[in-house]
Design an enzyme around this catalytic site. Structure first.
Site, short mmCIF file in Angstrom:
data_model
loop_
_atom_site.label_atom_id
_atom_site.label_comp_id
_atom_site.label_asym_id
_atom_site.label_seq_id
_atom_site.Cartn_x
_atom_site.Cartn_y
_atom_site.Cartn_z
N ARG A 15 0.83 -1.20 0.00
CA ARG A 15 0.00 0.00 0.00
C ARG A 15 0.88 1.26 0.00
O ARG A 15 2.07 1.19 0.24
CB ARG A 15 -0.90 0.02 1.24
CG ARG A 15 -2.01 -1.01 1.21
CD ARG A 15 -2.77 -1.08 2.53
NE ARG A 15 -1.96 -1.62 3.60
CZ ARG A 15 -2.38 -1.77 4.86
NH1 ARG A 15 -3.60 -1.39 5.20
NH2 ARG A 15 -1.59 -2.29 5.79
N LYS A 75 1.78 2.12 7.32
CA LYS A 75 2.16 1.34 8.49
C LYS A 75 3.12 2.13 9.38
O LYS A 75 3.73 3.10 8.98
CB LYS A 75 2.85 0.03 8.06
CG LYS A 75 1.92 -0.95 7.36
CD LYS A 75 0.72 -1.34 8.21
CE LYS A 75 1.08 -2.26 9.37
NZ LYS A 75 -0.11 -2.60 10.19
N TYR A 94 -0.88 4.51 10.66
CA TYR A 94 -1.29 3.51 11.66
C TYR A 94 -0.07 3.23 12.54
O TYR A 94 0.99 2.84 12.04
CB TYR A 94 -1.70 2.20 10.98
CG TYR A 94 -3.04 2.25 10.28
CD1 TYR A 94 -4.22 2.47 10.98
CD2 TYR A 94 -3.12 2.05 8.91
CE1 TYR A 94 -5.45 2.49 10.34
CE2 TYR A 94 -4.35 2.08 8.25
CZ TYR A 94 -5.50 2.31 8.97
OH TYR A 94 -6.71 2.35 8.34
N HIS A 96 -0.50 1.67 16.14
CA HIS A 96 -0.77 0.51 17.01
C HIS A 96 0.32 0.38 18.07
O HIS A 96 0.94 -0.66 18.24
CB HIS A 96 -0.88 -0.78 16.19
CG HIS A 96 -2.02 -0.77 15.22
ND1 HIS A 96 -3.34 -0.88 15.60
CD2 HIS A 96 -2.04 -0.66 13.86
CE1 HIS A 96 -4.13 -0.83 14.54
NE2 HIS A 96 -3.38 -0.69 13.47
N GLU A 118 -5.60 4.91 13.84
CA GLU A 118 -6.52 3.98 14.51
C GLU A 118 -7.20 4.56 15.75
O GLU A 118 -8.12 3.95 16.29
CB GLU A 118 -5.81 2.66 14.86
CG GLU A 118 -4.80 2.73 15.99
CD GLU A 118 -3.41 3.17 15.56
OE1 GLU A 118 -2.49 3.14 16.40
OE2 GLU A 118 -3.23 3.55 14.38
N ASP A 270 -2.50 -6.73 15.12
CA ASP A 270 -1.88 -5.41 15.25
C ASP A 270 -1.94 -4.87 16.67
O ASP A 270 -1.12 -4.06 17.07
CB ASP A 270 -2.58 -4.40 14.32
CG ASP A 270 -1.90 -4.31 12.96
OD1 ASP A 270 -0.75 -4.73 12.86
OD2 ASP A 270 -2.54 -3.84 12.01
#
Length: 361
Positions: A15, A75, A94, A96, A118, A270
């Protein structure tokens, strides 16, 4: 503002943080977008597309980080990127954090402004930047689970939809949120018998209303889970606690109650995973077997369908990127309660309670 879009370097992550359409919208507003060469290649977007939209193409990831006020990624940064992040630089991706103390401490040390997709939260408690990837991951969990149930890859040898004269496979879905509903929808579409569990009765009523008759709801308890896993062919873990580690709903001792070749797919990996035996895997080596149970725990499932995922992600992140670029992070977060919830670490300080509690920081 100068906005950088680096190429994702996590294993098999195809991505990209922004589509050419997103670049066009930012450049139109007099912002500068620096894109690392071939950053969009894995998603089917090429440097020429980005140039046409107004991006400046840079050769290396170092140049992108060095040139930018804000980094827009998919990510979390990995170790090779830690040293590239500058103090006061906004990193929008993101993260996490609850699943990695190493990452958390590295971002504290970087003195950057970490805004996590998130934990951006709307007034109704929904997570608008997590929803599209949860939708992709929920649907993919059944696609992957059905594949790994095949005997050549150590599954039970069950066809989820069954055939005339043979009952369909049984799918157990833990969690009736976005992931769980999408997983149940896909499994039901294949003709499987689906049980979906949650502790939220309001959500179970909703599922009961919208799903076909072969999707049944059940209140989630350890007793009920232990009973259901004995007969399930495929188990999907889709439980999320905002910004915190997922609860361990299936413990190691429960594996012995499952039939050999049962497949478990942990979409919550995740956030640390909702199975005790979960450990993150990659698309390169997606599965491992413990006690004859096949575990699929890929940490970036939507990365396997990058065209769909990148388009879906940019649809929801772009309005926030534009706000941050137009107003700066402080003014944007003051004006938007939703965006302010995305603030996790600011210039060395953790500002999100669940992360601080997870690591006692």
């Amino acid at each position: 503002m100068k906005i950088g879009v680096p190429k994702e370097i996590k294993n098999n992550e195809n991505r990209v943080g922004m589509t050419p359409a997103g670049v066009y919208e930012l450049v139109k507003r007099n912002h500068t977008v620096y894109l690392q060469t071939d950053a969009g290649f894995g998603s089917g977007f090429f440097d020429e597309d980005y140039k046409e939209a107004g991006a400046t193409i840079l050769n290396s990831i170092k140049e992108v980080y060095a040139s930018s006020d804000m980094i827009v990624k998919v990510k979390e940064p990995i170790q090779e990127e830690y040293g590239l992040i500058k103090p006061d630089q906004v990193v929008f991706t993101y993260f996490h954090f609850a699943s990695s103390e190493t990452l958390t401490k590295a971002m504290i040390k970087s003195k950057s402004v970490c805004i996590a997709y998130e934990t951006v939260e709307d007034a109704d408690g929904s997570l608008p930047l997590l929803i599209p990837m949860s939708e992709v991951a929920g649907r993919m969990s059944i696609q992957q689970g059905a594949k790994y149930l095949e005997k050549p890859i150590k599954g039970r040898g069950v066809l989820l939809g069954g055939v005339p004269g043979v009952p369909p496979g049984k799918v157990l879905v833990l969690g009736a949120g976005i992931v769980g509903v999408q997983a149940a929808k896909m499994a039901a579409g294949l003709g499987a018998h689906v049980t979906i569990m949650d502790i939220n009765m309001k959500q179970l009523r909703y599922v009961n209303d919208v799903m076909p008759n072969h999707v049944v709801t059940e209140f989630s308890s350890e007793y009920n889970i232990r009973r259901r896993i004995k007969e399930s062919d495929l188990i999907i873990g889709g439980v999320l606690i905002k910004g915190a580690k997922a609860p361990k709903l299936i413990t190691k001792d429960m594996l012995k109650d499952m039939r050999p070749g049962t497949v478990v797919v942990d979409v919550a990996v995740d956030q640390g995973g909702c199975f005790e035996t979960t450990k993150p895997t990659t698309h390169e080596n997606p599965t491992y077997i413990i006690d004859d149970v096949v575990h699929y725990c890929v940490a970036n499932m939507p990365g396997a369908v990058p065209y769909t995922s990148t388009m879906a992600l940019t649809n929801v992140t772009l309005p926030y990127v534009i706000k941050l670029a137009n107003e700066g992070w402080e003014a944007a977060c003051e004006k938007s309660v939703s965006l302010s919830k995305g603030l996790n670490i600011i210039k060395g300080k953790i500002v999100y309670k669940e992360i601080a509690e997870t690591f006692d920081l």
